[in-house]
Design a protein around this motif. Structure first.
Motif, mmCIF file in Angstrom:
data_model
loop_
_atom_site.group_PDB
_atom_site.id
_atom_site.type_symbol
_atom_site.label_atom_id
_atom_site.label_comp_id
_atom_site.label_asym_id
_atom_site.label_seq_id
_atom_site.Cartn_x
_atom_site.Cartn_y
_atom_site.Cartn_z
ATOM 1 N N GLU A 49 -14.644 17.526 -16.005
ATOM 2 C CA GLU A 49 -13.300 17.178 -15.567
ATOM 3 C C GLU A 49 -13.338 16.771 -14.103
ATOM 4 O OE1 GLU A 49 -12.061 21.632 -15.696
ATOM 5 O OE2 GLU A 49 -10.558 20.581 -14.477
ATOM 6 N N GLN A 50 -12.280 16.101 -13.692
ATOM 7 C CA GLN A 50 -12.087 15.787 -12.287
ATOM 8 C C GLN A 50 -11.098 16.793 -11.705
ATOM 9 O OE1 GLN A 50 -11.223 11.691 -11.463
ATOM 10 N NE2 GLN A 50 -13.002 10.950 -12.566
ATOM 11 N N TYR A 51 -11.354 17.190 -10.465
ATOM 12 C CA TYR A 51 -10.483 18.125 -9.767
ATOM 13 C C TYR A 51 -9.744 17.335 -8.687
ATOM 14 C CZ TYR A 51 -13.200 21.775 -12.023
ATOM 15 O OH TYR A 51 -13.805 22.570 -12.958
ATOM 16 N N PHE A 52 -8.420 17.444 -8.697
ATOM 17 C CA PHE A 52 -7.603 16.616 -7.825
ATOM 18 C C PHE A 52 -7.060 17.407 -6.637
ATOM 19 C CE2 PHE A 52 -6.963 12.544 -9.949
ATOM 20 C CZ PHE A 52 -7.549 12.796 -11.169
ATOM 21 N N GLY A 53 -6.921 16.695 -5.530
ATOM 22 C CA GLY A 53 -6.196 17.218 -4.392
ATOM 23 C C GLY A 53 -4.704 17.079 -4.601
ATOM 24 N N PRO A 54 -3.898 17.598 -3.674
ATOM 25 C CA PRO A 54 -2.434 17.585 -3.825
ATOM 26 C C PRO A 54 -1.789 16.240 -3.527
ATOM 27 C CG PRO A 54 -3.045 18.629 -1.776
ATOM 28 C CD PRO A 54 -4.326 18.342 -2.485
ATOM 29 N N GLY A 55 -2.537 15.311 -2.965
ATOM 30 C CA GLY A 55 -1.994 13.976 -2.734
ATOM 31 C C GLY A 55 -1.469 13.749 -1.332
ATOM 32 N N THR A 56 -1.445 12.468 -0.944
ATOM 33 C CA THR A 56 -0.833 12.012 0.313
ATOM 34 C C THR A 56 0.179 10.947 -0.034
ATOM 35 O OG1 THR A 56 -2.795 12.423 1.677
ATOM 36 C CG2 THR A 56 -1.214 10.811 2.493
ATOM 37 N N ARG A 57 1.420 11.167 0.376
ATOM 38 C CA ARG A 57 2.474 10.172 0.125
ATOM 39 C C ARG A 57 2.578 9.270 1.339
ATOM 40 N NH1 ARG A 57 6.412 9.878 -3.643
ATOM 41 N NH2 ARG A 57 5.875 11.954 -4.383
ATOM 42 N N LEU A 58 2.238 8.000 1.146
ATOM 43 C CA LEU A 58 2.208 7.028 2.248
ATOM 44 C C LEU A 58 3.286 5.979 2.053
ATOM 45 C CD1 LEU A 58 0.763 5.812 4.744
ATOM 46 C CD2 LEU A 58 -0.624 4.484 3.151
ATOM 47 N N GLN A 78 0.807 -1.214 0.000
ATOM 48 C CA GLN A 78 0.000 0.000 0.000
ATOM 49 C C GLN A 78 0.849 1.278 0.000
ATOM 50 O OE1 GLN A 78 -2.484 -1.262 3.409
ATOM 51 N NE2 GLN A 78 -4.232 -1.079 2.017
ATOM 52 N N THR A 79 2.159 1.111 -0.035
ATOM 53 C CA THR A 79 3.045 2.262 -0.220
ATOM 54 C C THR A 79 2.754 2.877 -1.579
ATOM 55 O OG1 THR A 79 4.784 1.397 1.193
ATOM 56 C CG2 THR A 79 5.435 2.985 -0.504
ATOM 57 N N SER A 80 2.350 4.142 -1.583
ATOM 58 C CA SER A 80 1.925 4.776 -2.826
ATOM 59 C C SER A 80 1.632 6.250 -2.556
ATOM 60 C CB SER A 80 0.653 4.082 -3.349
ATOM 61 O OG SER A 80 0.324 4.525 -4.641
ATOM 62 N N VAL A 81 1.266 6.955 -3.609
ATOM 63 C CA VAL A 81 0.735 8.308 -3.466
ATOM 64 C C VAL A 81 -0.765 8.238 -3.725
ATOM 65 C CG1 VAL A 81 0.824 10.696 -4.233
ATOM 66 C CG2 VAL A 81 2.913 9.311 -4.258
ATOM 67 N N TYR A 82 -1.533 8.784 -2.814
ATOM 68 C CA TYR A 82 -2.986 8.688 -2.894
ATOM 69 C C TYR A 82 -3.566 10.052 -3.259
ATOM 70 C CZ TYR A 82 -2.521 4.136 -0.773
ATOM 71 O OH TYR A 82 -2.189 2.828 -0.541
ATOM 72 N N PHE A 83 -4.428 10.034 -4.260
ATOM 73 C CA PHE A 83 -5.087 11.256 -4.704
ATOM 74 C C PHE A 83 -6.593 11.127 -4.548
ATOM 75 C CE2 PHE A 83 -1.684 13.728 -6.353
ATOM 76 C CZ PHE A 83 -0.740 12.829 -6.823
ATOM 77 N N CYS A 84 -7.176 12.177 -4.020
ATOM 78 C CA CYS A 84 -8.615 12.318 -3.976
ATOM 79 C C CYS A 84 -9.033 13.271 -5.090
ATOM 80 C CB CYS A 84 -9.032 12.865 -2.611
ATOM 81 S SG CYS A 84 -10.784 13.132 -2.410
#
Lengths: 113, 114
Positions: free
Chosen positions: A101-110, A85-91
């Motif tokens: 279009e989809q609007y993205f958050g800045p991401g969470t690096r886990l 599950q190590t990854s970058v997660y985007f909402c």
């Protein structure tokens, strides 16, 4: 407007720990999404929601859970963290039309170690 | 089922040179096509989209893409790139029958050399 916000920006978990990734949008979008981004693999859809109280699985839902109690919030829960599950997660959020279009958050690096 | 293929994982070019990032899709129904850009350490942003009408669409920063239905392609081009164009570019497709999901390609990393 803030758009889509995510917290935290970074997190390191030990194997077996759990955590919740937070996502909030202030655009009154009905549709919200969670993606994970692995190097060279593009974005994979984990879960999505078409409105408060409604969620559905995406391409890679195993190991994750979501809830959608309000239009604004769409948290992603990892119950038993694994190294995979190590990854970058985007909402992301959208109006839900196929043309939108989809609007993205800045991401969470886990990182799970 | 729909799918998106970005043929190049990395494209290095010199500043002021032209560039083309290739994207092919497969779908059995009408599609809507998008290019998203991801600058370092940021989320994705919409660059341009094809919905209907003219097959050539443009962005505000000089990129353009052409929808080619017969070749099922939506290649992204810019006649002269700048250092600030360094980013990862994702092609995406949304089917006419599905409002809930779009499918992203694996991305093309564009690196600009001075």
């Amino acid at each position: 407007n803030a758009g889509v916000t995510q917290t935290p920006k970074f997190r390191i978990l030990k194997i077996g720990q759990s955590m919740t990734l937070q996502c909030t949008q202030d655009m009154n979008h009905n549709y919200m999404y969670w993606y994970r981004q692995d190097p060279g693999m593009g974005l994979k859809l984990i879960y999505y929601s078409v409105g408060a109280g409604i969620t559905d699985k995406g391409e890679v839902p195993n190991g994750y859970n979501v809830s959608r109690s309000t239009t604004e919030d769409f948290p992603l829960r990892l119950e038993l963290a694994a190294p995979s599950q190590t990854s970058v997660y985007f909402c992301a959020s959208s109006t839900g039309t196929v043309r939108g279009e989809q609007y993205f958050g800045p991401g969470t690096r886990l990182t799970v170690t | 089922a729909q799918s998106v293929t970005q043929l190049d994982s990395q494209v290095p070019v010199f500043e002021e040179a032209p560039v083309e990032l290739r994207c092919n899709y497969s779908s059995s129904v009408s599609v809507y096509l998008f290019w998203y850009v991801q600058y370092p350490n940021q989320g994705l942003q919409l660059l341009l989209k094809y919905l209907s009408g003219s097959t050539l669409v443009e962005s505000i920063n000089g990129f353009e893409a052409e929808f080619n239905k017969s070749q099922t392609s939506f290649h992204l081009r810019k006649p002269s790139v700048h250092i600030s164009d360094t980013a990862e570019y994702f092609c995406a497709v949304s089917e006419g029958s599905s409002a809930s999901k779009i499918i992203f390609g694996s991305g093309t990393r564009l690196s600009i050399r001075p």
